[in-house]
Design a protein around this motif. Structure first.
Motif, PDB file in Angstrom:
ATOM      1  N   LEU A  48      49.620  30.855  50.442  1.00  0.00           N
ATOM      2  CA  LEU A  48      49.691  32.261  51.398  1.00  0.00           C
ATOM      3  C   LEU A  48      48.572  32.579  51.882  1.00  0.00           C
ATOM      4  O   LEU A  48      48.516  33.067  53.140  1.00  0.00           O
ATOM      5  CB  LEU A  48      49.948  33.296  50.223  1.00  0.00           C
ATOM      6  N   LYS A  98      56.709  35.636  41.005  1.00  0.00           N
ATOM      7  CA  LYS A  98      58.054  34.857  41.567  1.00  0.00           C
ATOM      8  C   LYS A  98      58.709  34.599  40.141  1.00  0.00           C
ATOM      9  O   LYS A  98      59.725  34.281  40.014  1.00  0.00           O
ATOM     10  CB  LYS A  98      57.581  33.806  42.251  1.00  0.00           C
ATOM     11  N   ALA A 134      41.547  36.745  43.088  1.00  0.00           N
ATOM     12  CA  ALA A 134      40.855  36.380  41.602  1.00  0.00           C
ATOM     13  C   ALA A 134      41.751  35.500  40.911  1.00  0.00           C
ATOM     14  O   ALA A 134      42.946  35.210  40.958  1.00  0.00           O
ATOM     15  CB  ALA A 134      40.996  37.763  40.966  1.00  0.00           C
ATOM     16  N   ASP A 169      42.540  31.589  39.074  1.00  0.00           N
ATOM     17  CA  ASP A 169      42.664  30.027  39.266  1.00  0.00           C
ATOM     18  C   ASP A 169      42.503  29.747  40.740  1.00  0.00           C
ATOM     19  O   ASP A 169      42.391  28.611  41.025  1.00  0.00           O
ATOM     20  CB  ASP A 169      43.903  29.622  38.285  1.00  0.00           C
ATOM     21  N   LEU A 180      53.623  41.658  42.288  1.00  0.00           N
ATOM     22  CA  LEU A 180      54.888  40.882  42.376  1.00  0.00           C
ATOM     23  C   LEU A 180      54.713  39.463  41.867  1.00  0.00           C
ATOM     24  O   LEU A 180      53.783  38.850  41.857  1.00  0.00           O
ATOM     25  CB  LEU A 180      55.001  40.564  44.052  1.00  0.00           C
ATOM     26  N   ARG A 190      49.926  32.303  29.349  1.00  0.00           N
ATOM     27  CA  ARG A 190      50.418  31.106  29.838  1.00  0.00           C
ATOM     28  C   ARG A 190      49.919  29.756  28.722  1.00  0.00           C
ATOM     29  O   ARG A 190      50.739  28.809  28.496  1.00  0.00           O
ATOM     30  CB  ARG A 190      49.892  30.804  31.124  1.00  0.00           C
ATOM     31  N   ILE A 249      49.527  40.112  43.990  1.00  0.00           N
ATOM     32  CA  ILE A 249      50.724  38.964  44.010  1.00  0.00           C
ATOM     33  C   ILE A 249      50.191  37.968  42.758  1.00  0.00           C
ATOM     34  O   ILE A 249      48.968  37.507  42.749  1.00  0.00           O
ATOM     35  CB  ILE A 249      50.456  38.020  45.256  1.00  0.00           C
TER      36      ILE A 249
HETATM   37  C1  LIG Z   1      49.433  24.731  28.990  1.00  0.00           C
HETATM   38  C2  LIG Z   1      48.510  25.381  29.342  1.00  0.00           C
HETATM   39  C3  LIG Z   1      47.457  25.557  28.361  1.00  0.00           C
HETATM   40  C4  LIG Z   1      46.354  26.409  28.563  1.00  0.00           C
HETATM   41  N1  LIG Z   1      45.449  26.613  27.874  1.00  0.00           N
HETATM   42  C5  LIG Z   1      44.313  27.219  28.006  1.00  0.00           C
HETATM   43  C6  LIG Z   1      43.327  27.545  26.833  1.00  0.00           C
HETATM   44  O1  LIG Z   1      43.661  27.241  25.788  1.00  0.00           O
HETATM   45  N2  LIG Z   1      42.061  28.496  27.430  1.00  0.00           N
HETATM   46  C7  LIG Z   1      42.102  28.955  28.795  1.00  0.00           C
HETATM   47  O2  LIG Z   1      41.181  29.547  28.837  1.00  0.00           O
HETATM   48  N3  LIG Z   1      42.966  28.769  29.699  1.00  0.00           N
HETATM   49  C8  LIG Z   1      44.028  27.887  29.348  1.00  0.00           C
HETATM   50  N4  LIG Z   1      44.816  27.544  30.440  1.00  0.00           N
HETATM   51  C9  LIG Z   1      44.884  28.001  31.737  1.00  0.00           C
HETATM   52  C10 LIG Z   1      44.992  29.202  31.932  1.00  0.00           C
HETATM   53  O3  LIG Z   1      46.179  29.782  31.658  1.00  0.00           O
HETATM   54  C11 LIG Z   1      44.763  29.922  33.277  1.00  0.00           C
HETATM   55  O4  LIG Z   1      43.413  29.701  33.656  1.00  0.00           O
HETATM   56  C12 LIG Z   1      45.241  31.198  33.721  1.00  0.00           C
HETATM   57  O5  LIG Z   1      46.569  31.420  33.306  1.00  0.00           O
HETATM   58  C13 LIG Z   1      44.612  31.669  35.267  1.00  0.00           C
HETATM   59  O6  LIG Z   1      45.329  32.737  35.395  1.00  0.00           O
HETATM   60  P1  LIG Z   1      45.587  33.169  36.822  1.00  0.00           P
HETATM   61  O7  LIG Z   1      46.316  34.741  36.631  1.00  0.00           O
HETATM   62  O8  LIG Z   1      44.723  33.045  37.672  1.00  0.00           O
HETATM   63  O9  LIG Z   1      46.932  32.530  37.524  1.00  0.00           O
HETATM   64  P2  LIG Z   1      48.118  31.932  36.745  1.00  0.00           P
HETATM   65  O10 LIG Z   1      48.214  32.300  35.222  1.00  0.00           O
HETATM   66  O11 LIG Z   1      48.410  30.547  37.261  1.00  0.00           O
HETATM   67  O12 LIG Z   1      49.358  32.943  37.494  1.00  0.00           O
HETATM   68  C14 LIG Z   1      49.661  32.916  38.712  1.00  0.00           C
HETATM   69  C15 LIG Z   1      51.002  33.559  38.747  1.00  0.00           C
HETATM   70  O13 LIG Z   1      51.305  33.929  40.081  1.00  0.00           O
HETATM   71  C16 LIG Z   1      52.748  33.513  40.610  1.00  0.00           C
HETATM   72  N5  LIG Z   1      52.723  33.162  42.038  1.00  0.00           N
HETATM   73  C17 LIG Z   1      52.138  31.994  42.641  1.00  0.00           C
HETATM   74  N6  LIG Z   1      52.493  32.223  43.983  1.00  0.00           N
HETATM   75  C18 LIG Z   1      53.186  33.411  43.977  1.00  0.00           C
HETATM   76  C19 LIG Z   1      53.943  33.770  45.029  1.00  0.00           C
HETATM   77  N7  LIG Z   1      53.854  33.478  46.435  1.00  0.00           N
HETATM   78  N8  LIG Z   1      54.519  34.892  44.900  1.00  0.00           N
HETATM   79  C20 LIG Z   1      54.469  35.709  43.633  1.00  0.00           C
HETATM   80  N9  LIG Z   1      54.165  35.122  42.757  1.00  0.00           N
HETATM   81  C21 LIG Z   1      53.277  33.996  42.754  1.00  0.00           C
HETATM   82  C22 LIG Z   1      52.971  32.387  39.818  1.00  0.00           C
HETATM   83  O14 LIG Z   1      54.344  32.112  39.527  1.00  0.00           O
HETATM   84  C23 LIG Z   1      51.990  32.797  38.127  1.00  0.00           C
HETATM   85  O15 LIG Z   1      52.961  33.522  37.510  1.00  0.00           O
HETATM   86  C24 LIG Z   1      46.048  26.508  30.198  1.00  0.00           C
HETATM   87  C25 LIG Z   1      46.980  26.431  31.019  1.00  0.00           C
HETATM   88  C26 LIG Z   1      48.127  25.865  30.747  1.00  0.00           C
HETATM   89  C27 LIG Z   1      49.259  25.580  31.734  1.00  0.00           C
END
Ligand SMILES: Cc1cc2nc3c(=O)[nH]c(=O)nc-3n(C[C@H](O)[C@H](O)[C@H](O)COP(=O)(O)OP(=O)(O)OC[C@H]3O[C@@H](n4cnc5c(N)ncnc54)[C@H](O)[C@@H]3O)c2cc1C
Ligand code: SF4
Ligand code: SF4
Lengths: 147, 421
Positions: free
Chosen positions: B245, B33, B274, B276, B31, B41, B6
């Protein structure tokens, strides 16, 4: 895959490898123009560290499990599946330098996009190795992180 | 074997690709959303300021997913995880799983402010969709206000400053970028941003109320009574782990989803998490914290994927490492930065616009803050990660780190690998 290794004992700190790396990554591919005039100034991807007593030219290791690729926040840094070369897609790279912050060898330089060794991509022998007059750089198929 | 993931971002994609490396036949479904294939990102701020095009933001070519046999379903918001029947529900579809990984990432945290919720021109800045909306709304007449002077807020402010008439930043802390900078370095950075971006800062301030007309904010009232004009409001106070969730299906959750720090397995043996959305254990001081950074999400995704496919990769090295730039000023930070206590010490070297602060724990490096001096920072990162005894070094730690920082046997290994020459 073949990688570049440096032999400190043979390096004379002449920095010709840097000159030829710049040339290989210039537009003109001309030693004189590339190192004197060309704009934007081409950057050397190999760096000679040390002094006249002990020096060595440092180059990307093209790691098997590259930290720079795993850390890249845009997918710009990839390891080519067939050649093993780790290189930057400059259109995707946003120049954040996260890759630089994780490369344990110190092989990435700052620029608009990340600057690093690409083994001269399709050359038989990279320019730095070819032009080192002291045989202080070798291009061989073993060692390093290779399993 | 049926794998469901997810979230299709840093952690989710890394997880899927790792599973495929270790299990050639398993069915992998991711999956998300969002309506986009996995994209960068962090690049949304570059997109906002026009430095990168949308088609260059995608992490992989779309053909990659077909060739790897990774099935990505966009526009699929998971509503329920049913642990009994081992299924997840998204829309009208039910997806059975043998192994599930939750990679739902972060959600924006919005503090309560009077008259802000639901206004047309008040937005968060977390995904490509919001970046697109902001880009449509912002123009050379816009007076933009960003609430939050952290990494995301400042990146948004930088992007907006290239488009808007004015940008104001309101921050609760006494200095900007509180998570990565100390007071002194933050002052230097702030000055640079003020000069280069003409951004106006309101520190130690909060917004108490918004004035609006026709469902649009027109100005904001600060705690000190000041009123600032505003026709675009960006809410970037912070992010929180998206754990809804996981909570609903009864997994163990504190501030984030709780996992085994090595295998990323949750309190349910078939479910992993895994990125954030999880609580990380910082290897440097053992503290439990949210490390909302891309490299950490990828590393956790890889470990989760490997474990799900029966592999051996674990994660035992969570720590923060971040590189960012503002108008050409480069900031690179790693490890423990805002630590106190007798066992830590630090040393700063400041030279013009170059600033280098190293933080030590006894004889080891525990963290760094580098401003315009990040050359070869990865060597420092490696010293932190490996906990190398600094007394074994032969060079000056404050010079640009390079192989000659190390004694010859170590250096030889760096230069020649395992080769015997
Ligand atoms: C503007 C900005 C700048 C950044 N700059 C940096 C940087 O320079 N360096 C760095 O290391 N980090 C940076 N970050 C942080 C980095 O983007 C995150 O640490 C990283 O994206 C985390 O990845 P993730 O896969 O854990 O979660 P996320 O990238 O948050 O992705 C989670 C995904 O799960 C989806 N989701 C959530 N709930 C559901 C559900 N119920 N059903 C289906 N899908 C769902 C969400 O829509 C999203 O697409 C930045 C973040 C932002 C917003
Ligand atoms: S840049 Fe560094 S981490 Fe990346 S492949 Fe080269 S040596 Fe390895
Ligand atoms: S500088 Fe470029 S290649 Fe390096 S991590 Fe950032 S986007 Fe990736």
């Amino acid at each position: 895959m073949k990688r570049i290794y440096a032999i400190e004992e043979l390096c004379l700190n002449c920095r010709l490898c840097e000159v030829h790396c710049k040339t290989a990554h210039s537009l003109s591919k001309d030693v004189f123009k590339a190192n004197k005039y060309e704009e934007p100034t081409p950057e050397s991807r190999v760096t000679v560290y040390g002094n006249n007593f002990a020096s060595a030219a440092l180059n990307c290791r093209h790691c098997d499990d590259p930290k720079c690729v795993k850390a890249c926040i845009t997918g710009a840094m990839t390891k080519d599946k067939t050649t093993g070369i780790v290189y930057v897609n400059e259109n995707k790279c946003i120049g954040c330098m996260t890759c630089l912050a994780v490369c344990p060898y110190g092989c990435i330089k700052q620029g608009k996009a990340a600057v690093k060794c690409d083994l001269c991509r399709n050359e038989n022998e990279p320019a730095c190795v070819k032009n080192c007059p002291n045989h202080a750089l070798i291009y061989v198929d073993k060692g390093g992180e290779e399993k | 074997m049926k794998y469901i993931i997810i979230g299709a971002s840093a952690a989710g994609l890394a997880c899927a690709e790792q599973i495929r490396k270790e299990d050639k036949d398993g069915e992998i479904t991711v999956l998300t959303k969002e309506k986009y294939l996995p994209y960068s990102r962090p690049s949304i701020s570059s997109y906002l300021k026009g430095a990168v095009k949308e088609n260059n933001m995608y992490l992989r070519k779309s053909s990659h997913y077909t060739s790897e046999g990774i099935h990505i379903v966009t526009g699929a918001q998971v509503k329920i995880i049913d642990r009994k029947s081992k299924t997840v529900k998204a829309g009208r579809k039910t997806y059975p799983y043998d192994k599930l990984c939750i990679c739902t990432g972060s959600k924006p945290f919005v503090p309560p402010m009077k008259n802000v919720d639901g206004k047309e021109n008040a937005l968060t800045f977390l995904d490509l969709e919001s970046a697109k909306r902001i880009k449509r709304l912002a123009n050379p007449r816009t007076r933009a206000v960003v609430i939050g002077g952290g990494l995301i807020g400042m990146k948004a402010a930088e992007g907006l400053s290239k488009i808007c008439k004015s940008v104001d930043v309101v921050e609760l802390a006494p200095h900007i970028l509180p998570s990565i900078l100390d007071e002194k370095s933050a002052k230097t950075v702030k000055k640079h941003i003020e000069t280069e971006g003409h951004i106006k800062f309101h520190l130690e301030q909060t917004v108490t109320e918004a004035k609006s007309s026709k469902n649009k904010i027109i100005s904001l009232i600060l705690k000190n009574g000041d009123e600032i004009a505003c026709n675009l409001l960006l809410l970037a106070v912070g992010v929180r782990p998206e754990t809804e969730l996981a909570e609903k299906c009864g997994l163990e959750v504190s501030r984030g989803i709780i996992t085994d720090p090595a295998t990323m397995q949750t309190s349910d043996k078939s479910i992993y998490a895994a990125g954030d959305c999880t609580v990380s254990v910082d290897m440097l001081d053992g503290s439990k914290k949210i490390i909302a950074l891309w490299p950490n999400a990828v590393n956790q995704g890889i470990a989760a994927g490997s474990q799900m496919a029966g592999g051996k990769i674990t994660i035992n090295k969570s720590f923060s490492v971040n590189a960012i730039d503002f108008y050409g000023l480069r900031i690179c930070t790693c490890g423990l930065i805002n630590v106190q206590g007798a066992k830590y010490s630090d040393k700063v070297i400041c030279n013009g616009d170059r600033y280098k602060r190293l933080i030590f724990e006894g004889g080891r490096l525990a963290g760094y803050v580098l401003i315009n001096s990040s050359e070869n920072a990865g060597i420092y990162t490696n010293l932190i990660e490996t906990g190398m005894d600094l007394s074994s070094l032969s060079g000056n730690l404050f010079d640009t780190p390079n192989p000659f920082l190390f004694v010859k046997p170590v250096r030889n290994k760096l230069l020649k690998g395992e080769l015997d020459l």
